[in-house]
Design a protein around this motif. Sequence first.
Motif, PDB file in Angstrom:
ATOM      1  N   LEU A  39      20.060  -1.884   9.594  1.00  0.00           N
ATOM      2  CA  LEU A  39      19.052  -2.052   8.707  1.00  0.00           C
ATOM      3  C   LEU A  39      18.803  -1.756   7.641  1.00  0.00           C
ATOM      4  O   LEU A  39      19.696  -0.906   7.217  1.00  0.00           O
ATOM      5  CB  LEU A  39      18.233  -1.834  10.444  1.00  0.00           C
ATOM      6  N   PHE A  40      17.420  -1.605   7.121  1.00  0.00           N
ATOM      7  CA  PHE A  40      17.370  -1.319   5.491  1.00  0.00           C
ATOM      8  C   PHE A  40      15.993  -0.837   6.161  1.00  0.00           C
ATOM      9  O   PHE A  40      15.065  -1.608   6.218  1.00  0.00           O
ATOM     10  CB  PHE A  40      17.356  -3.258   5.170  1.00  0.00           C
ATOM     11  N   VAL A  41      16.127   0.330   5.425  1.00  0.00           N
ATOM     12  CA  VAL A  41      14.536   0.920   5.893  1.00  0.00           C
ATOM     13  C   VAL A  41      13.983   1.467   4.189  1.00  0.00           C
ATOM     14  O   VAL A  41      14.645   2.389   3.421  1.00  0.00           O
ATOM     15  CB  VAL A  41      15.123   2.147   6.257  1.00  0.00           C
ATOM     16  N   VAL A  42      13.647   1.503   4.082  1.00  0.00           N
ATOM     17  CA  VAL A  42      12.174   2.143   2.673  1.00  0.00           C
ATOM     18  C   VAL A  42      11.088   1.868   2.399  1.00  0.00           C
ATOM     19  O   VAL A  42      10.646   1.809   3.265  1.00  0.00           O
ATOM     20  CB  VAL A  42      12.374   0.978   1.523  1.00  0.00           C
ATOM     21  N   SER A  43      10.917   3.332   2.241  1.00  0.00           N
ATOM     22  CA  SER A  43       9.571   3.572   1.876  1.00  0.00           C
ATOM     23  C   SER A  43       8.466   3.171   1.073  1.00  0.00           C
ATOM     24  O   SER A  43       9.355   2.406  -0.218  1.00  0.00           O
ATOM     25  CB  SER A  43       8.971   4.725   2.657  1.00  0.00           C
ATOM     26  N   ALA A  44       7.264   2.599   0.714  1.00  0.00           N
ATOM     27  CA  ALA A  44       6.443   2.531  -0.713  1.00  0.00           C
ATOM     28  C   ALA A  44       6.937   3.026  -1.587  1.00  0.00           C
ATOM     29  O   ALA A  44       7.067   3.036  -2.632  1.00  0.00           O
ATOM     30  CB  ALA A  44       4.912   2.175  -0.424  1.00  0.00           C
ATOM     31  N   GLN A  45       6.931   4.474  -1.593  1.00  0.00           N
ATOM     32  CA  GLN A  45       7.431   5.228  -1.837  1.00  0.00           C
ATOM     33  C   GLN A  45       8.752   5.373  -3.084  1.00  0.00           C
ATOM     34  O   GLN A  45       9.036   5.270  -4.543  1.00  0.00           O
ATOM     35  CB  GLN A  45       7.555   6.630  -2.118  1.00  0.00           C
ATOM     36  N   GLN A  46       9.968   5.060  -2.046  1.00  0.00           N
ATOM     37  CA  GLN A  46      10.789   4.711  -2.976  1.00  0.00           C
ATOM     38  C   GLN A  46      11.228   3.458  -3.287  1.00  0.00           C
ATOM     39  O   GLN A  46      12.177   2.829  -4.315  1.00  0.00           O
ATOM     40  CB  GLN A  46      11.974   4.391  -2.005  1.00  0.00           C
ATOM     41  N   LEU A  47      10.153   2.570  -2.963  1.00  0.00           N
ATOM     42  CA  LEU A  47       9.815   0.595  -3.926  1.00  0.00           C
ATOM     43  C   LEU A  47       9.768   1.380  -5.179  1.00  0.00           C
ATOM     44  O   LEU A  47       9.766   0.780  -6.062  1.00  0.00           O
ATOM     45  CB  LEU A  47       9.131  -0.227  -2.852  1.00  0.00           C
ATOM     46  N   ALA A  48       8.487   2.574  -5.342  1.00  0.00           N
ATOM     47  CA  ALA A  48       7.838   2.103  -6.408  1.00  0.00           C
ATOM     48  C   ALA A  48       8.848   2.575  -7.014  1.00  0.00           C
ATOM     49  O   ALA A  48       9.192   2.380  -8.529  1.00  0.00           O
ATOM     50  CB  ALA A  48       6.850   3.099  -5.709  1.00  0.00           C
ATOM     51  N   GLN A  49       9.770   4.293  -6.824  1.00  0.00           N
ATOM     52  CA  GLN A  49      10.929   4.796  -7.879  1.00  0.00           C
ATOM     53  C   GLN A  49      12.055   3.311  -7.921  1.00  0.00           C
ATOM     54  O   GLN A  49      12.139   3.582  -9.467  1.00  0.00           O
ATOM     55  CB  GLN A  49      11.578   5.827  -6.895  1.00  0.00           C
ATOM     56  N   ALA A  50      12.726   2.368  -7.040  1.00  0.00           N
ATOM     57  CA  ALA A  50      12.901   1.465  -7.571  1.00  0.00           C
ATOM     58  C   ALA A  50      12.599   0.495  -8.985  1.00  0.00           C
ATOM     59  O   ALA A  50      13.620  -0.321  -9.721  1.00  0.00           O
ATOM     60  CB  ALA A  50      13.602   1.018  -6.257  1.00  0.00           C
ATOM     61  N   GLY A  85       1.354  -1.466  -0.343  1.00  0.00           N
ATOM     62  CA  GLY A  85       0.076  -0.170   0.122  1.00  0.00           C
ATOM     63  C   GLY A  85       0.651   1.572  -0.306  1.00  0.00           C
ATOM     64  O   GLY A  85       1.884   0.974   0.771  1.00  0.00           O
ATOM     65  N   PRO A  86       0.392   2.443  -0.167  1.00  0.00           N
ATOM     66  CA  PRO A  86       1.467   3.902  -0.491  1.00  0.00           C
ATOM     67  C   PRO A  86       1.489   4.168   0.819  1.00  0.00           C
ATOM     68  O   PRO A  86       2.546   5.506   0.881  1.00  0.00           O
ATOM     69  CB  PRO A  86       0.145   4.687  -1.041  1.00  0.00           C
ATOM     70  N   ASN A  87       0.839   3.741   1.514  1.00  0.00           N
ATOM     71  CA  ASN A  87       1.021   4.344   2.880  1.00  0.00           C
ATOM     72  C   ASN A  87       2.075   3.723   3.953  1.00  0.00           C
ATOM     73  O   ASN A  87       1.537   3.008   5.145  1.00  0.00           O
ATOM     74  CB  ASN A  87       0.336   5.626   3.838  1.00  0.00           C
ATOM     75  N   THR A  88       2.745   3.270   3.696  1.00  0.00           N
ATOM     76  CA  THR A  88       3.964   2.501   4.351  1.00  0.00           C
ATOM     77  C   THR A  88       5.258   2.259   4.570  1.00  0.00           C
ATOM     78  O   THR A  88       6.163   3.554   3.552  1.00  0.00           O
ATOM     79  CB  THR A  88       3.569   0.264   4.049  1.00  0.00           C
ATOM     80  N   VAL A  89       6.098   2.557   5.750  1.00  0.00           N
ATOM     81  CA  VAL A  89       7.602   2.444   5.058  1.00  0.00           C
ATOM     82  C   VAL A  89       7.920   0.804   6.006  1.00  0.00           C
ATOM     83  O   VAL A  89       7.580  -0.018   7.116  1.00  0.00           O
ATOM     84  CB  VAL A  89       7.816   3.245   6.251  1.00  0.00           C
ATOM     85  N   LEU A  90       8.975   0.166   5.788  1.00  0.00           N
ATOM     86  CA  LEU A  90       9.947  -1.468   5.978  1.00  0.00           C
ATOM     87  C   LEU A  90      10.872  -0.600   6.977  1.00  0.00           C
ATOM     88  O   LEU A  90      11.094   0.417   5.996  1.00  0.00           O
ATOM     89  CB  LEU A  90       9.510  -1.984   5.487  1.00  0.00           C
ATOM     90  N   VAL A  91      11.114  -1.230   7.565  1.00  0.00           N
ATOM     91  CA  VAL A  91      12.090  -1.896   8.456  1.00  0.00           C
ATOM     92  C   VAL A  91      13.376  -3.312   8.817  1.00  0.00           C
ATOM     93  O   VAL A  91      11.928  -4.030   8.774  1.00  0.00           O
ATOM     94  CB  VAL A  91      12.233  -1.176   9.593  1.00  0.00           C
ATOM     95  N   GLU A  92      13.867  -2.977   7.990  1.00  0.00           N
ATOM     96  CA  GLU A  92      14.527  -5.004   7.901  1.00  0.00           C
ATOM     97  C   GLU A  92      15.748  -5.100   8.423  1.00  0.00           C
ATOM     98  O   GLU A  92      16.461  -4.219   8.050  1.00  0.00           O
ATOM     99  CB  GLU A  92      14.053  -5.568   6.726  1.00  0.00           C
ATOM    100  N   ASN A  93      15.696  -6.345   9.200  1.00  0.00           N
ATOM    101  CA  ASN A  93      17.482  -6.845   9.680  1.00  0.00           C
ATOM    102  C   ASN A  93      17.772  -6.916   8.018  1.00  0.00           C
ATOM    103  O   ASN A  93      17.814  -7.919   7.531  1.00  0.00           O
ATOM    104  CB  ASN A  93      16.904  -7.759  10.399  1.00  0.00           C
TER     105      ASN A  93
END
Length: 408
Positions: free
Chosen positions: A258-269, A57-65
């Motif tokens: 840690l890996f930090v990425v937002s849904a918008q950044q994923l869309a650009q990627a 979804g468009p309003n999401t941020v992920l923080v992952e090992n």
Amino acid sequence: MKVRDLLLLAFRSFFSNRVASLLIIVVVAIATGVSVTLVSQTTGLVNAVEQDVLYLGPNTVLVENAGNVNIPNGKEIQLNSTLVGDISKIPHVKEVYPVISVSGKIDISGYNKSVNIVGISNYDILGGYKVVYGKLATPANAGVMLPYSVFKSPSLVGKEAEINISGRIVRLKVTGIINYSTVQLLKFSISSKDVIVPLSILQDSLGLNQYNLVVIKVDDPSYDNYVASYIKTFLGPTVIVQGGGLQGISYAIYYSNLFVVSAQQLAQAYLKSTNINQGLSQFISLIADVISIASITLVLTLSTFSQVKDIGIFRTLGMKRRDVALEKFVEALYGGLIGSAVGIGLSVLLGGYFHVFSSAFTYTPIYSTSTLVEFFILGVLTALLGSVYPIVWVTRLTPVETIRRGEL
């Protein structure tokens, strides 16, 4: 000559000249295999990024090992309840959903299995799911949700299950059996065979406090990048490591572990990976085809030259130029058909064992029937194009010239 006789003559000629035939098959197989591998890998990568974007979804941020990341002078930050508490206080953060994934064993009614146990606080993380038997496990009715793909017996609902994680044991009732698809979020995945429990059980009963993934929901998609940048800022100054390889993922940046990425950044990627990797695949495939055509031309020319005396004898016996051209054309066709089949077969069999593109995303090569048919035809056409020059060369000779050249 009759078509049947020409086909038989070409068949015998192709398989009698084993070295040339094998070279043609190998060249076509390599070109076709490379093309199919690149396209399937690119499609798999793009699909992985696209699915993450659509699913989150468009309003999401992920923080992952990020896993084993070598960061010179960096520092390791624990993805735990303290960090989650800090994240929850960031402006515009609406909800924070940590996830724990750990290997263990489950013993229930004679079933004793090694399983992966996932602790979640929000079942939406599973995407589309269906409770086949029983009801959802919650902190209030703490229990176990068994995966339908492994445990299909409704009689298990209500039974007591013993969960053993590294010698720490907790006994819980099975509240239900759930059916869901495998979920892939960046490098983290929840398999459709995983046992699901409320996050609080793993935290409170077993004392587990290291998260594998944190899903953050913000007030509005316009705050995605703000929240992601805020998290990166308070993680502290560390060496930034850009993932290497032909990945085209501009946001594959690790802050500490840690890996930090937002849904918008994923869309650009996603858009960037689509353009770069598809363009790269097409370019490499084109180069492979050009080299293949040149190689086949050379091989067939040498092969034709070695057979030129025989061709001259056939010409004196009444074989026409078009018959010679068709016979050589069919030889190339045999090489193209066999080489294309071999190349595609090897790519499909071995393609899943390696990744062409180094990426922040775990992906699986995707093979479509239309793509396989397209590259099979392209492999055959490559072999046929490689036969044009030797066919033109040998058919322009008169029967006498053909015999004379064969005696040189």
